[in-house]
Design an enzyme around this catalytic site. Structure first.
Site, PDB file in Angstrom:
ATOM      1  N   HIS A  58       0.876  -1.209  -0.005  1.00  0.00           N
ATOM      2  CA  HIS A  58      -0.101  -0.045  -0.097  1.00  0.00           C
ATOM      3  C   HIS A  58       0.990   1.060  -0.163  1.00  0.00           C
ATOM      4  CE1 HIS A  58      -3.354  -2.481   1.954  1.00  0.00           C
ATOM      5  NE2 HIS A  58      -3.630  -2.443   0.566  1.00  0.00           N
ATOM      6  N   PHE A  74       3.985   0.104   4.850  1.00  0.00           N
ATOM      7  CA  PHE A  74       4.715  -1.113   5.484  1.00  0.00           C
ATOM      8  C   PHE A  74       3.935  -2.344   5.480  1.00  0.00           C
ATOM      9  CE2 PHE A  74       5.649   2.977   8.301  1.00  0.00           C
ATOM     10  CZ  PHE A  74       6.562   3.403   7.556  1.00  0.00           C
ATOM     11  N   HIS A  75       3.305  -2.505   4.240  1.00  0.00           N
ATOM     12  CA  HIS A  75       2.377  -3.549   4.189  1.00  0.00           C
ATOM     13  C   HIS A  75       2.887  -4.457   2.859  1.00  0.00           C
ATOM     14  CE1 HIS A  75      -1.275  -1.051   5.697  1.00  0.00           C
ATOM     15  NE2 HIS A  75      -0.253  -1.298   6.784  1.00  0.00           N
ATOM     16  N   PRO A  76       4.010  -4.859   2.908  1.00  0.00           N
ATOM     17  CA  PRO A  76       4.464  -5.820   2.033  1.00  0.00           C
ATOM     18  C   PRO A  76       3.644  -7.333   1.884  1.00  0.00           C
ATOM     19  CG  PRO A  76       6.099  -5.854   3.362  1.00  0.00           C
ATOM     20  CD  PRO A  76       5.095  -4.522   3.866  1.00  0.00           C
TER      21      PRO A  76
END
Length: 565
Positions: A322, A496-498
């Site tokens: 995101h 920080f949503h890998p």
């Protein structure tokens, strides 16, 4: 596969080895060690979570970019970001990212999980069948004192949420007038109020609920390891960096994962698993370990001199994230954190309030108010998430601006741009190359422009008029799709949503790394259980879905072991 010298100890054999002491790994270690006859080893490359700033909610400012708690990854220069490279935080401590993240409890939308079920052909991943796994570890504050205590007899709420589990969910411990006015402006712009973002449809505006307990961060180490750490069958090794998997050929000719080779206290150590090795090193760490072990795209492994054990093209592909566009508005006649925290008296009052009541700005999650809506009327569902904050700064870790301002950040929940995680060398100590390829599709660029317009539409509503909001970033002079998409590339950042780099899929999907039960294709005794297995990113923050994944898979692992006993 070529072996490197390592210390071997016949006592270093466990039933299960869990690689990664983050969100998924802590839950797995708890669940698998419930059986006292089962020996479990949890490996964490970082240190214990005894760094004080981990536990104070605002401490994420001191954990991100800190080698004590962060892997310090950076992305490759990204064309969609006009050549910029981003800091890419990943937790390196017990609790993993739950020790440094924004603490927001967000499941996503029901359609996300129904989509996973369709992609895998396994209905176990549907929303209906995943809801029990969300509830299994949940401890929601609104169910304290009984189902009717704070829900007003709302049986639907108690149907959707759990109580008594390890994972505490609480309301935030502060409010700001500027946020209240933004929420009212969102309603005036056509976004409904929401008192629960986690019922399967998160469209609406309201305050985020957070993983805290009485004003302290509640990470997965506290939740799942603290009650289990005295179990004699659970071993927890910190500062233990896994370098590769031990892959052997069993009696039937299959390739099997027999254990791991790790670096610990200056020694290279081999540890063996009688049943399974479970990779829970995250969407960056797990594909990197697989590639270092000879599992991944053959052309990539050969380029770095790694023997190809199993050509699995999807390892490290399908990276999704995101990307958040941060719009900043100057305001007048408003109290914001900028004005309070930039004075010595203000800082003293903030510290005193937290010391006495565990409330105030030091108890703040990075974002307080949330909104989910559609980038345009043609969208079938909410595809934007807003994070609204009574503050502004250039980037996390940077000083607050000295002018009164608020930030309205927005991200595309369902990006179509995908990237890669690829090893940079054959050395485990070399960080992988992370290339998210943000804004690389026309859809993502169009939605980026439309999302900025949605912010502007909300801010012009009468509820905010008394604050005289003035757009500072990106700036009202930028209006066209082309200008706004380029500006998005200039000011946007990861939240920080890998996910997605070891995705699950059907047997006939050549890019699937794991099957629907998260077993690595072509390798016996090996699973991946973390956010990397998501075929598509969820429509919201990703920590809660990662815990659901671990809960569901732990149950499968235990059931399979019983069947084989």
């Amino acid at each position: 596969m070529k072996q490197t010298s390592a210390v071997r100890d016949n006592n270093l054999e466990f039933d299960y080895i869990v690689v990664g002491g983050g969100s998924a790994g802590c839950l797995l270690a708890n669940r698998l060690s419930r059986d006292p006859a089962t020996r479990v080893l949890l490996l964490e490359a970082g240190r214990k979570d005894d760094y004080p700033w981990i536990h104070i909610p605002v401490g994420y400012l001191y954990c991100i970019g800190n080698p004590r708690t962060d892997w310090l990854f950076k992305t490759e220069p990204d064309a969609g970001l006009n050549g910029r490279s981003l800091r890419y935080p990943r937790g390196k401590t017990l609790g993993g990212c739950s020790s440094i993240n924004g603490m927001i409890y967000m499941r996503g939308q029901a359609r996300d999980f129904d989509g996973w079920a369709a992609a895998t052909g396994d209905d176990a991943w549907s929303w209906e069948n995943s809801l029990p796994d969300f509830k299994a570890h949940e401890d929601h504050y609104r169910l304290d004192g009984g189902a009717d205590y704070q829900t007003g007899g709302n049986s639907r709420f108690s149907d959707m949420h759990g109580h008594g589990g390890e994972w505490r969910v609480e309301k935030q411990r502060l409010k700001w007038d500027i946020l209240e006015s933004f929420a009212e402006a969102a309603v005036q712009a056509g976004i409904p109020r929401s008192d629960d973002f986690n019922s399967g449809d998160n469209e609406g505006v309201g305050y985020f609920e957070v993983n805290q307990r009485s004003g302290w961060r509640w990470n997965t180490s506290k939740a799942f390891l603290r009650p289990a750490k005295t179990r004699p069958n659970l071993s927890i090794w910190t500062q233990s960096h896994v370098e590769r998997l031990m892959l052997e050929t069993d009696a039937s000719g299959r390739t099997r994962c027999a254990g791991v080779v790790l670096s610990r206290r200056g020694d290279r150590v081999e540890v063996r698993a009688k049943k399974e090795v479970i990779l829970s090193a995250g969407a960056i760490g797990s594909p990197h370990i697989l590639q270092l072990s000879g599992i991944g795209p053959a052309h990539l492994l050969k380029r770095h001199g790694i023997e190809v054990v199993h050509d699995l093209p999807g390892v490290g592909e399908n990276l999704q994230d995101h990307l958040q566009i941060r719009a900043v508005y100057k305001v007048g006649n408003a109290k914001t954190l900028n004005t309070i925290a930039n004075s010595l008296i203000g800082k003293a009052m903030i510290g005193l309030e937290y010391a006495l009541r565990r409330s105030g700005p030091m108890s703040m999650a990075p974002s307080q108010l949330g909104a989910f809506t559609r980038s345009d009327a043609a969208q079938a569902h909410a595809n934007l998430e807003f994070h609204v904050q009574p503050l502004s700064l250039d980037a996390f870790g940077e000083p607050l601006h000295r002018i009164p301002a608020f930030t309205a950040s927005v991200c595309n929940l369902n990006p179509t741009s995908v990237g890669t995680v690829r090893l940079r060398s054959g050395k485990a100590s070399d960080a992988p190359a992370i290339a998210p390829n943000y804004l690389s599709t026309e859809d993502d660029r169009r939605i980026a422009a439309d999302s900025i317009r949605q912010i502007r539409r909300i801010v012009t509503q009468s509820a905010l008029a008394k604050y005289r909001p003035e757009e500072w970033k990106p700036g009202p002079q930028f209006q066209s799709d082309e200008e706004l998409a380029k500006l998005a590339g200039d000011i946007a950042n990861t939240i920080f949503h890998p996910v997605g780099t070891t995705k699950m899929g059907r047997d006939d999907d050549p890019t699937a790394v794991v099957d629907s039960r998260l077993r690595v294709r072509g390798i016996a005794g090996l699973r991946v259980v973390d956010a990397g297995i998501m075929p598509k990113i969820t429509s919201g923050n990703t920590n809660a879905p990662t815990l659901m994944i671990a809960e569901k898979t732990a149950r499968w692992i235990v059931e399979e072991a019983r069947q084989l006993a």
